[in-house]
Design a protein around this motif. Sequence first.
Motif, PDB file in Angstrom:
ATOM      1  N   ARG A 467       0.855  -1.187   0.000  1.00  0.00           N
ATOM      2  CA  ARG A 467       0.000   0.000   0.000  1.00  0.00           C
ATOM      3  C   ARG A 467       0.888   1.233   0.000  1.00  0.00           C
ATOM      4  NH1 ARG A 467      -5.320   0.994   1.660  1.00  0.00           N
ATOM      5  NH2 ARG A 467      -5.723   3.185   2.168  1.00  0.00           N
ATOM      6  N   ASP A 468       0.685   2.102  -0.978  1.00  0.00           N
ATOM      7  CA  ASP A 468       1.469   3.328  -1.080  1.00  0.00           C
ATOM      8  C   ASP A 468       0.499   4.485  -1.296  1.00  0.00           C
ATOM      9  OD1 ASP A 468       3.232   5.376  -1.593  1.00  0.00           O
ATOM     10  OD2 ASP A 468       4.598   4.128  -2.755  1.00  0.00           O
ATOM     11  N   GLU A 469       0.413   5.347  -0.295  1.00  0.00           N
ATOM     12  CA  GLU A 469      -0.566   6.431  -0.303  1.00  0.00           C
ATOM     13  C   GLU A 469      -1.966   5.824  -0.449  1.00  0.00           C
ATOM     14  OE1 GLU A 469       0.543   9.452  -3.117  1.00  0.00           O
ATOM     15  OE2 GLU A 469       2.597   9.556  -2.370  1.00  0.00           O
ATOM     16  N   LYS A 470      -2.691   6.162  -1.528  1.00  0.00           N
ATOM     17  CA  LYS A 470      -4.066   5.677  -1.705  1.00  0.00           C
ATOM     18  C   LYS A 470      -4.136   4.413  -2.554  1.00  0.00           C
ATOM     19  CE  LYS A 470      -5.967  10.363  -1.454  1.00  0.00           C
ATOM     20  NZ  LYS A 470      -6.794  11.389  -2.153  1.00  0.00           N
ATOM     21  N   PHE A 471      -3.004   3.905  -3.009  1.00  0.00           N
ATOM     22  CA  PHE A 471      -2.986   2.889  -4.047  1.00  0.00           C
ATOM     23  C   PHE A 471      -2.376   1.578  -3.553  1.00  0.00           C
ATOM     24  CE2 PHE A 471      -2.103   7.172  -5.713  1.00  0.00           C
ATOM     25  CZ  PHE A 471      -3.315   7.399  -6.369  1.00  0.00           C
ATOM     26  N   LEU A 472      -2.669   0.504  -4.305  1.00  0.00           N
ATOM     27  CA  LEU A 472      -2.102  -0.807  -3.991  1.00  0.00           C
ATOM     28  C   LEU A 472      -1.233  -1.279  -5.143  1.00  0.00           C
ATOM     29  CD1 LEU A 472      -5.149  -2.786  -2.495  1.00  0.00           C
ATOM     30  CD2 LEU A 472      -3.461  -1.372  -1.284  1.00  0.00           C
ATOM     31  N   PHE A 473      -0.137  -1.960  -4.793  1.00  0.00           N
ATOM     32  CA  PHE A 473       0.722  -2.602  -5.782  1.00  0.00           C
ATOM     33  C   PHE A 473       0.766  -4.095  -5.491  1.00  0.00           C
ATOM     34  CE2 PHE A 473       2.159   1.763  -5.742  1.00  0.00           C
ATOM     35  CZ  PHE A 473       2.339   2.042  -7.095  1.00  0.00           C
ATOM     36  N   LEU A 474       0.545  -4.899  -6.495  1.00  0.00           N
ATOM     37  CA  LEU A 474       0.609  -6.347  -6.369  1.00  0.00           C
ATOM     38  C   LEU A 474       1.986  -6.779  -6.840  1.00  0.00           C
ATOM     39  CD1 LEU A 474      -2.907  -7.214  -7.859  1.00  0.00           C
ATOM     40  CD2 LEU A 474      -2.304  -6.258  -5.618  1.00  0.00           C
ATOM     41  N   CYS A 475       2.723  -7.461  -5.981  1.00  0.00           N
ATOM     42  CA  CYS A 475       4.147  -7.687  -6.225  1.00  0.00           C
ATOM     43  C   CYS A 475       4.523  -9.156  -6.137  1.00  0.00           C
ATOM     44  CB  CYS A 475       4.987  -6.930  -5.194  1.00  0.00           C
ATOM     45  SG  CYS A 475       4.581  -5.177  -5.029  1.00  0.00           S
ATOM     46  N   TRP A 476       5.617  -9.476  -6.832  1.00  0.00           N
ATOM     47  CA  TRP A 476       6.324 -10.728  -6.605  1.00  0.00           C
ATOM     48  C   TRP A 476       7.637 -10.357  -5.934  1.00  0.00           C
ATOM     49  CZ3 TRP A 476       6.027 -15.669  -5.891  1.00  0.00           C
ATOM     50  CH2 TRP A 476       7.178 -16.456  -5.949  1.00  0.00           C
ATOM     51  N   ASN A 477       7.811 -10.776  -4.680  1.00  0.00           N
ATOM     52  CA  ASN A 477       8.931 -10.334  -3.857  1.00  0.00           C
ATOM     53  C   ASN A 477       8.961  -8.805  -3.844  1.00  0.00           C
ATOM     54  OD1 ASN A 477       9.755 -12.924  -3.076  1.00  0.00           O
ATOM     55  ND2 ASN A 477      10.884 -13.206  -4.986  1.00  0.00           N
ATOM     56  N   ASN A 478      10.012  -8.186  -4.340  1.00  0.00           N
ATOM     57  CA  ASN A 478      10.080  -6.728  -4.321  1.00  0.00           C
ATOM     58  C   ASN A 478       9.814  -6.103  -5.689  1.00  0.00           C
ATOM     59  OD1 ASN A 478      10.710  -6.520  -1.545  1.00  0.00           O
ATOM     60  ND2 ASN A 478      12.840  -7.003  -1.965  1.00  0.00           N
ATOM     61  N   ASN A 479       9.223  -6.870  -6.584  1.00  0.00           N
ATOM     62  CA  ASN A 479       8.944  -6.362  -7.927  1.00  0.00           C
ATOM     63  C   ASN A 479       7.453  -6.068  -8.070  1.00  0.00           C
ATOM     64  OD1 ASN A 479      11.649  -6.771  -9.168  1.00  0.00           O
ATOM     65  ND2 ASN A 479      11.207  -8.912  -8.723  1.00  0.00           N
ATOM     66  N   PRO A 480       7.057  -4.795  -8.153  1.00  0.00           N
ATOM     67  CA  PRO A 480       5.641  -4.478  -8.380  1.00  0.00           C
ATOM     68  C   PRO A 480       5.256  -4.837  -9.813  1.00  0.00           C
ATOM     69  CG  PRO A 480       6.950  -2.467  -8.422  1.00  0.00           C
ATOM     70  CD  PRO A 480       7.890  -3.571  -8.033  1.00  0.00           C
ATOM     71  N   LEU A 481       4.228  -5.651  -9.978  1.00  0.00           N
ATOM     72  CA  LEU A 481       3.802  -6.106 -11.303  1.00  0.00           C
ATOM     73  C   LEU A 481       2.489  -5.458 -11.755  1.00  0.00           C
ATOM     74  CD1 LEU A 481       4.660  -9.908 -11.064  1.00  0.00           C
ATOM     75  CD2 LEU A 481       5.965  -8.093 -12.197  1.00  0.00           C
ATOM     76  N   PHE A 482       1.625  -5.142 -10.794  1.00  0.00           N
ATOM     77  CA  PHE A 482       0.338  -4.533 -11.126  1.00  0.00           C
ATOM     78  C   PHE A 482       0.010  -3.454 -10.107  1.00  0.00           C
ATOM     79  CE2 PHE A 482       0.178  -8.862 -12.728  1.00  0.00           C
ATOM     80  CZ  PHE A 482      -0.259  -8.677 -14.032  1.00  0.00           C
ATOM     81  N   SER A 483      -0.779  -2.488 -10.544  1.00  0.00           N
ATOM     82  CA  SER A 483      -1.281  -1.453  -9.636  1.00  0.00           C
ATOM     83  C   SER A 483      -2.797  -1.499  -9.614  1.00  0.00           C
ATOM     84  CB  SER A 483      -0.820  -0.065 -10.086  1.00  0.00           C
ATOM     85  OG  SER A 483      -1.403   0.285 -11.335  1.00  0.00           O
ATOM     86  N   LEU A 484      -3.371  -1.152  -8.483  1.00  0.00           N
ATOM     87  CA  LEU A 484      -4.800  -0.999  -8.328  1.00  0.00           C
ATOM     88  C   LEU A 484      -5.078   0.401  -7.802  1.00  0.00           C
ATOM     89  CD1 LEU A 484      -5.922  -4.421  -6.794  1.00  0.00           C
ATOM     90  CD2 LEU A 484      -6.970  -3.323  -8.794  1.00  0.00           C
ATOM     91  N   SER A 485      -5.933   1.125  -8.500  1.00  0.00           N
ATOM     92  CA  SER A 485      -6.260   2.482  -8.078  1.00  0.00           C
ATOM     93  C   SER A 485      -7.751   2.720  -8.208  1.00  0.00           C
ATOM     94  CB  SER A 485      -5.497   3.516  -8.937  1.00  0.00           C
ATOM     95  OG  SER A 485      -5.817   3.376 -10.311  1.00  0.00           O
ATOM     96  N   ALA A 486      -8.307   3.489  -7.259  1.00  0.00           N
ATOM     97  CA  ALA A 486      -9.737   3.822  -7.256  1.00  0.00           C
ATOM     98  C   ALA A 486      -9.895   5.308  -7.517  1.00  0.00           C
ATOM     99  CB  ALA A 486     -10.365   3.414  -5.935  1.00  0.00           C
ATOM    100  N   TRP A 487     -10.952   5.657  -8.252  1.00  0.00           N
ATOM    101  CA  TRP A 487     -11.190   7.036  -8.666  1.00  0.00           C
ATOM    102  C   TRP A 487     -12.669   7.362  -8.567  1.00  0.00           C
ATOM    103  CZ3 TRP A 487      -6.745   9.669  -9.902  1.00  0.00           C
ATOM    104  CH2 TRP A 487      -5.624   8.870 -10.099  1.00  0.00           C
ATOM    105  N   ARG A 488     -12.954   8.655  -8.390  1.00  0.00           N
ATOM    106  CA  ARG A 488     -14.354   9.084  -8.361  1.00  0.00           C
ATOM    107  C   ARG A 488     -14.516  10.392  -9.110  1.00  0.00           C
ATOM    108  NH1 ARG A 488     -14.735  13.190  -4.557  1.00  0.00           N
ATOM    109  NH2 ARG A 488     -13.098  13.214  -2.961  1.00  0.00           N
ATOM    110  N   TYR A 489     -15.743  10.663  -9.469  1.00  0.00           N
ATOM    111  CA  TYR A 489     -16.084  11.899 -10.167  1.00  0.00           C
ATOM    112  C   TYR A 489     -15.872  13.089  -9.223  1.00  0.00           C
ATOM    113  CZ  TYR A 489     -19.113  15.474 -12.272  1.00  0.00           C
ATOM    114  OH  TYR A 489     -19.619  16.640 -12.796  1.00  0.00           O
ATOM    115  N   LEU A 490     -15.209  14.112  -9.722  1.00  0.00           N
ATOM    116  CA  LEU A 490     -14.939  15.303  -8.898  1.00  0.00           C
ATOM    117  C   LEU A 490     -15.771  16.469  -9.406  1.00  0.00           C
ATOM    118  CD1 LEU A 490     -13.278  16.615  -6.670  1.00  0.00           C
ATOM    119  CD2 LEU A 490     -11.534  17.135  -8.386  1.00  0.00           C
TER     120      LEU A 490
END
Length: 490
Positions: A467-490
């Motif tokens: 977890r970094d700030e508002k976002f998630l990184f899916l990793c293998w060991n220390n290698n981030p392979l995917f990111s997950l981010s959520a967004w809304r209408y402003l």
Amino acid sequence: MGVCVESDSVVMGSTWLGNDSEEEGEVVGENKELGGVGSMVIGSAHGYPWFKGISSEPRGMLLKILVRNCAKYIECGNISDADSALAKISHLASSEGDRFQRLATYFSEALTCQLVNRSYLHGAHNILSKPLSTFEDSFAKGLFFELYPFQRVSYAVINQAIIEAMTGLQGIHILDLSAPHDATQWVLFIQSLKERCSSFSSSSTRPQQRPYLKITCVHTNQEVLAQMKLRLTLEADKFFQFEFSDIVSTLENLNLDNLPILNGEPIAISIVLQLHRLLSTDDPPVPVVVSNQFFHQQSFADVIAKDSYNNNNHNVIINQSPNSALALATHHRLTQSPVPKMECFLHGLWKLQPKVMVIMEQESNVNGQSLTDRVDKALDFYDAFFKCLVTAPSVKKIFFERAMLGEQIKNIIACEGAERKERYESLKAWISRLELAGFCAEAISLEGMLRGVTELQNFAHGYKIIRDEKFLFLCWNNNPLFSLSAWRYL
């Protein structure tokens, strides 16, 4: 600092958002101990038996050097040395060998296509790429779900984010732009929603109205959509006011104005591993000089260099792809071309005013103009992928690597212009693009992250969620392979 979460522990991890990830100790360029690739003498043309005696890591180092230097030779027009490097790689690579040999197999095929492309045979990647049948494509995507936890984690996180966005609402309309291979994600969502609604009903004395749930799914295959509709209708049963809408289209050709959305209807959007495809574009041709001083080998180089040699050093025009975030924007300003497709699409999603939009993307940056840079970044990204599959059943592993990962590598390396669909970019680039479109980042909740961690428990210990700030990184060991981010209408 970010929080790194594994299935059985919580530790502190480094901040990924502002850094490009490269494996520690990675070798870029020629290794002095091994010698320059162009000057190496690696044995006879009938094979390199000594290669089997080298331990795994030095063997991987050698293959990576060969692949990277082959890309350099191709990019500078040195056909002879590129051909020589490809010959070495083809002898050392094997689709059934260790992970480095398997990785080198698909990179050598991709570089061969790129080399042919640069000899007036544009589209040569189609020669070595056989399109998957509908069944094979669905089976390969099913293996991704089975062999890796990444899609399971994304489903858990996305479903939880949508349920949280439904707080205080009687129902929601989900727009699925992920082209899923089956209905698994939304079956899980319906089951979670049933549990939540049942729990709420048991604690309330007032009669509850059935919640409504609409799902609109975009896919290129009508048969897949029909199967999804049947399964989800049975799952929803009499618990929901349920409606399923199917749209047969690619994401690139989707007309957002024609979506079956009612005025004021609450919207949630799910986009898993698809948004980067909108970065493909018909790029302006870039002149690349190919020298004829190397065309003297009686080998593959002679065949593919014939036209270039006869044209006596004339410029070869190749459709190379600029970096979409910077070079492409500059190109559009200079040529006064229409607004890029991605900007239009994101603005169209913003106009839908979604309660939440969750995006999963590859955490890499293979969308640059330079072939060498794309090869470097793709090697790092897919090396981590091949590490993940060490314990996978061999037959499934080989099929999945060839059908999905191998085809992705070919598309990244061999294709240019609108044909190059696999244009991964880092989360940092996506944040800038989405904020420019008017979206505001929404923090993924702790509950959502913990649901994702639960999905890691049946897999190897090397998988992590950071977890970094508002976002998630899916990793293998220390290698981030995917990111997950959520967004809304402003």
